[in-house]
Design an enzyme around this catalytic site. Structure first.
Site, PDB file in Angstrom:
ATOM      1  N   SER A  16      -1.520  -3.812   8.480  1.00  0.00           N
ATOM      2  CA  SER A  16      -0.643  -2.788   9.098  1.00  0.00           C
ATOM      3  C   SER A  16       0.826  -3.189   9.142  1.00  0.00           C
ATOM      4  O   SER A  16       1.546  -2.844  10.091  1.00  0.00           O
ATOM      5  CB  SER A  16      -1.122  -2.468  10.530  1.00  0.00           C
ATOM      6  N   GLY A  20       2.542  -0.101   2.096  1.00  0.00           N
ATOM      7  CA  GLY A  20       2.705   1.167   1.381  1.00  0.00           C
ATOM      8  C   GLY A  20       4.128   1.668   1.446  1.00  0.00           C
ATOM      9  O   GLY A  20       4.667   2.196   0.472  1.00  0.00           O
ATOM     10  N   TYR A  56     -11.210   7.767  11.487  1.00  0.00           N
ATOM     11  CA  TYR A  56     -10.869   6.669  12.410  1.00  0.00           C
ATOM     12  C   TYR A  56     -10.815   5.321  11.681  1.00  0.00           C
ATOM     13  O   TYR A  56     -10.246   4.350  12.167  1.00  0.00           O
ATOM     14  CB  TYR A  56     -11.893   6.577  13.545  1.00  0.00           C
ATOM     15  N   GLU A 152     -12.282 -10.179   0.530  1.00  0.00           N
ATOM     16  CA  GLU A 152     -12.332  -8.984  -0.328  1.00  0.00           C
ATOM     17  C   GLU A 152     -11.156  -8.946  -1.309  1.00  0.00           C
ATOM     18  O   GLU A 152     -11.218  -8.296  -2.339  1.00  0.00           O
ATOM     19  CB  GLU A 152     -12.282  -7.702   0.529  1.00  0.00           C
ATOM     20  N   THR A 190       8.461 -18.719  11.556  1.00  0.00           N
ATOM     21  CA  THR A 190       8.220 -18.482  10.123  1.00  0.00           C
ATOM     22  C   THR A 190       6.957 -19.177   9.626  1.00  0.00           C
ATOM     23  O   THR A 190       6.578 -19.025   8.467  1.00  0.00           O
ATOM     24  CB  THR A 190       9.408 -19.015   9.291  1.00  0.00           C
ATOM     25  N   THR A 193       4.361 -17.099   7.861  1.00  0.00           N
ATOM     26  CA  THR A 193       4.791 -16.716   6.506  1.00  0.00           C
ATOM     27  C   THR A 193       4.557 -17.860   5.537  1.00  0.00           C
ATOM     28  O   THR A 193       4.038 -17.670   4.434  1.00  0.00           O
ATOM     29  CB  THR A 193       6.280 -16.332   6.522  1.00  0.00           C
ATOM     30  N   GLY A 358     -10.663  19.745   9.817  1.00  0.00           N
ATOM     31  CA  GLY A 358     -11.705  18.921  10.425  1.00  0.00           C
ATOM     32  C   GLY A 358     -13.083  19.286   9.912  1.00  0.00           C
ATOM     33  O   GLY A 358     -13.230  20.240   9.156  1.00  0.00           O
ATOM     34  N   CYS A 385      -6.977  24.785   6.860  1.00  0.00           N
ATOM     35  CA  CYS A 385      -8.362  24.577   6.416  1.00  0.00           C
ATOM     36  C   CYS A 385      -9.341  24.949   7.530  1.00  0.00           C
ATOM     37  O   CYS A 385      -9.519  26.134   7.783  1.00  0.00           O
ATOM     38  CB  CYS A 385      -8.539  23.148   5.915  1.00  0.00           C
ATOM     39  N   HIS A 511      -4.482  22.764   1.885  1.00  0.00           N
ATOM     40  CA  HIS A 511      -3.751  21.741   2.647  1.00  0.00           C
ATOM     41  C   HIS A 511      -2.310  21.670   2.139  1.00  0.00           C
ATOM     42  O   HIS A 511      -2.011  20.880   1.241  1.00  0.00           O
ATOM     43  CB  HIS A 511      -4.434  20.392   2.492  1.00  0.00           C
ATOM     44  N   GLU A 513       0.161  20.334   3.457  1.00  0.00           N
ATOM     45  CA  GLU A 513       0.791  19.065   3.828  1.00  0.00           C
ATOM     46  C   GLU A 513       0.780  18.048   2.699  1.00  0.00           C
ATOM     47  O   GLU A 513       1.606  17.132   2.662  1.00  0.00           O
ATOM     48  CB  GLU A 513       0.119  18.475   5.070  1.00  0.00           C
TER      49      GLU A 513
HETATM   50  N1  GLN Z   1     -15.237  21.630   7.469  1.00  0.00           N
HETATM   51  C1  GLN Z   1     -14.587  22.757   6.805  1.00  0.00           C
HETATM   52  C2  GLN Z   1     -15.106  22.909   5.363  1.00  0.00           C
HETATM   53  O1  GLN Z   1     -15.751  22.010   4.869  1.00  0.00           O
HETATM   54  C3  GLN Z   1     -13.089  22.574   6.786  1.00  0.00           C
HETATM   55  C4  GLN Z   1     -12.701  21.325   6.033  1.00  0.00           C
HETATM   56  C5  GLN Z   1     -11.303  20.855   6.376  1.00  0.00           C
HETATM   57  O2  GLN Z   1     -10.731  21.246   7.390  1.00  0.00           O
HETATM   58  N2  GLN Z   1     -10.717  19.976   5.549  1.00  0.00           N
HETATM   59  O3  GLN Z   1     -14.842  23.923   4.715  1.00  0.00           O
END
Ligand code: GLN
Length: 535
Positions: A16, A20, A56, A152, A190, A193, A358, A385, A511, A513
């Site tokens: 963390s 990236g 998570y 890993e 340091t 490091t 979700g 979504c 999406h 975003e």
């Molecule tokens: N669970 C819903 C689906 O599978 C919405 C998916 C999501 O929000 N990415 O269509």
């Protein structure tokens, strides 16, 4: 045509640290000098792809245009560079081993013993060099996930060692570490490091540049000390000091001369190399850090305890707020803690409400309460979504009076499946293969909010879903004022819904975003924030 050059970003001391962001910042600075750059993330976990990981674990699952479910770092790469990533930009140990075992099962190795060296390391190197093999990039910047010293990471560090040997000056290694500050002693330390670099050296890898994450400025004397212990020049010891915004990092790394030192080490003459044109970026950061007035947005979702689960949404909101000369004040609202009784207390002070994507049942009822409140109080509301799907269900229940309306994802036996599983998904049982993923076209209905926002009749947006609006309810919805203003004609799938009689109430199956970048913020988020700040 110069050969593609490969830059590796490794991390040490702790996870963390923001590898990236450093990788994306270096990419941005090189791109700003006119070079063609792409970033890649190698994740050392055995999951074949991040698509089945719980948010998570590693935060958001980012989706590429070609439908790869990727690590959230790919979102940083796209937001910083404005260059689309693809499946090849993110590889996991699981996929590396799956490819090697598939080859072994096909007999490709002709009965030879299959081992980490050379077969796994060859597959790692193949995935790295595949990005540079078509000559479309001057630089491929590969971030090695995990921390040097992790078991890993060993095959990846070994692959870097081999590539450093094979590529010579066409290869550079940037190692990011952490310099802790002991408040009691008022000292930066340091030693961690030094130990981290020693671990790399023991694996045969000598970093060319060290970037030290720190809460306080690192003095020239301390940089000289680190340089001495780690076999690098003092000019190659840089700091990445804590900043309020990740968008400041490219400018800080430019001040540290990260791009200059990197180019010099790879044989470029700075006198004949274009300087980095960072004016647009700097203007954005000035706007971001200079914004005084706030716009308060509630993000209603089931994973809000880990904001990284909504990384691209939050960054899209930050970008849109900035371009509207506002500072984002984000209320992270846990959807399973919202109900009709407490929704006013939770949402009455916000300017806009975003209902997050979700999966599964948890938090759905809270989203319905939030939507009913937003719809009934004319509060700008964006559903993404699952957000659009819950908008549909709430509208069916509370406007059309279909009290048991639901999604078959939640209740397979509902008599009003306003949201239903897509036909092509019905029989797919493969864990990783059961989603509609990636970019698909969407036609925008004229004279709708969506048409005014996108100002084009066809758009392409990215998807990650299995369920869809049930077209059987389209007429009833439109007759009651919920317009289906975006369609995928090929699958006859509703992609956008919007409430005619509301200030700003839009749900999208895709999406947006994933497509919003610093230089090209997404119009839907820009419009959502604009509506949220308008009186
Ligand atoms: N669970 C819903 C689906 O599978 C919405 C998916 C999501 O929000 N990415 O269509």
């Amino acid at each position: 045509m110069d050969k593609t050059k490969y830059i590796f970003v490794t991390g040490g001391v702790t996870s963390s640290l923001g590898k990236g962001i450093i990788a994306a910042s270096l990419g941005k600075l090189l791109q700003a000098r006119g070079f063609r750059v792409t970033n890649q993330k190698l994740d050392p976990y055995i999951n074949v792809d991040p698509g089945t990981l719980n948010p998570y674990e590693h935060g958001e699952c980012f989706v590429t245009v070609d439908g790869h479910e990727a690590d959230l770092d790919l979102g940083h790469y796209e937001r910083f560079l404005g260059v689309e990533t693809h499946k090849a930009n993110n590889v996991t140990t699981g996929r590396i081993y799956q490819n090697v075992i598939n080859k072994e099962r096909r007999g490709d190795y002709l009965g030879k013993t299959v081992q980490v060296i050379p077969h796994i390391t060859d597959e790692i190197k193949r995935n790295i060099k595949s990005l540079g093999s078509k000559g479309e990039f001057d630089f491929v910047i590969t971030e090695i996930g995990g921390t040097v010293g992790d078991i890993e990471s060993l095959p990846y560090i070994e692959s870097v060692r081999q590539l450093r040997w094979e590529l010579g000056k066409n290869c550079l290694i940037v190692h990011l570490t952490y310099v802790p500050y002991l408040a009691a002693a008022k000292e930066l330390k340091t030693k961690p490091t030094q130990h981290s670099v020693k671990a790399l050296q023991e694996q045969g890898v000598q970093p060319d540049i060290l970037v030290l994450r720190t809460e306080h400025n690192i003095s020239p004397e301390m940089r000289k000390k680190v340089a001495l212990f780690c076999n690098v020049e003092p000019s190659a010891v840089m700091q990445s000091i804590d900043v309020p915004s990740i968008y400041r990092v490219p400018l800080n790394m430019q001040a540290e001369k990260l791009d200059e030192v990197a180019l010099t080490k790879m044989g470029y003459d700075l006198a004949t190399t274009k300087p980095a044109q960072m004016e647009k970026w700097a203007a954005f950061v000035e706007k971001l850090e200079g914004a005084k007035e706030e716009v308060r947005i509630a993000l209603v979702g089931k994973y809000v305890q880990l904001p990284d689960a909504y990384k691209s949404i939050i960054e899209s909101l930050i970008q849109a707020a900035t371009y509207n000369d506002r500072k984002l004040k984000l209320d992270l609202i846990l959807s399973d803690k919202v109900n009709d009784e407490n929704v006013e207390k939770k949402l009455s002070k916000v300017d806009g409400i975003l209902i997050a994507p979700g999966f599964g049942t948890r938090g759905m009822e809270g989203k319905f309460s939030a939507l009913k409140y937003a719809r009934g109080n004319n509060i700008p509301c964006l559903g993404i979504c699952m957000g659009m799907q819950t908008m549909s269900i709430e509208f069916a229940r509370n406007v059309l009076g279909l009290k048991d309306a639901n999604s078959t994802e939640i209740d397979a036996n509902t008599t009003h499946n306003v949201v239903d599983i897509m036909d092509e998904q019905k029989n797919i049982l493969d864990l990783g293969g059961s989603m509609r993923l990636g970019a698909y076209q969407c036609s925008i209905k004229p004279n709708t909010k969506a048409a005014s926002i996108y100002s084009q009749s066809t758009i392409s947006e990215r998807h990650r879903h299995r369920y869809e609006f049930n077209n059987e309810y389209k007429n009833a919805f439109e007759n009651a004022g919920m317009i289906c203003s975006g369609h995928n004609e090929e699958s006859n799938l509703v992609e956008i819904i919007e409430l005619k009689s509301h200030k700003w109430y839009i749900g999208v199956q895709f999406h947006p975003e994933y497509r919003s970048t610093v230089v090209n913020p997404h119009p839907l988020f820009i419009s959502f924030i604009k509506a949220s700040i308008s009186k």
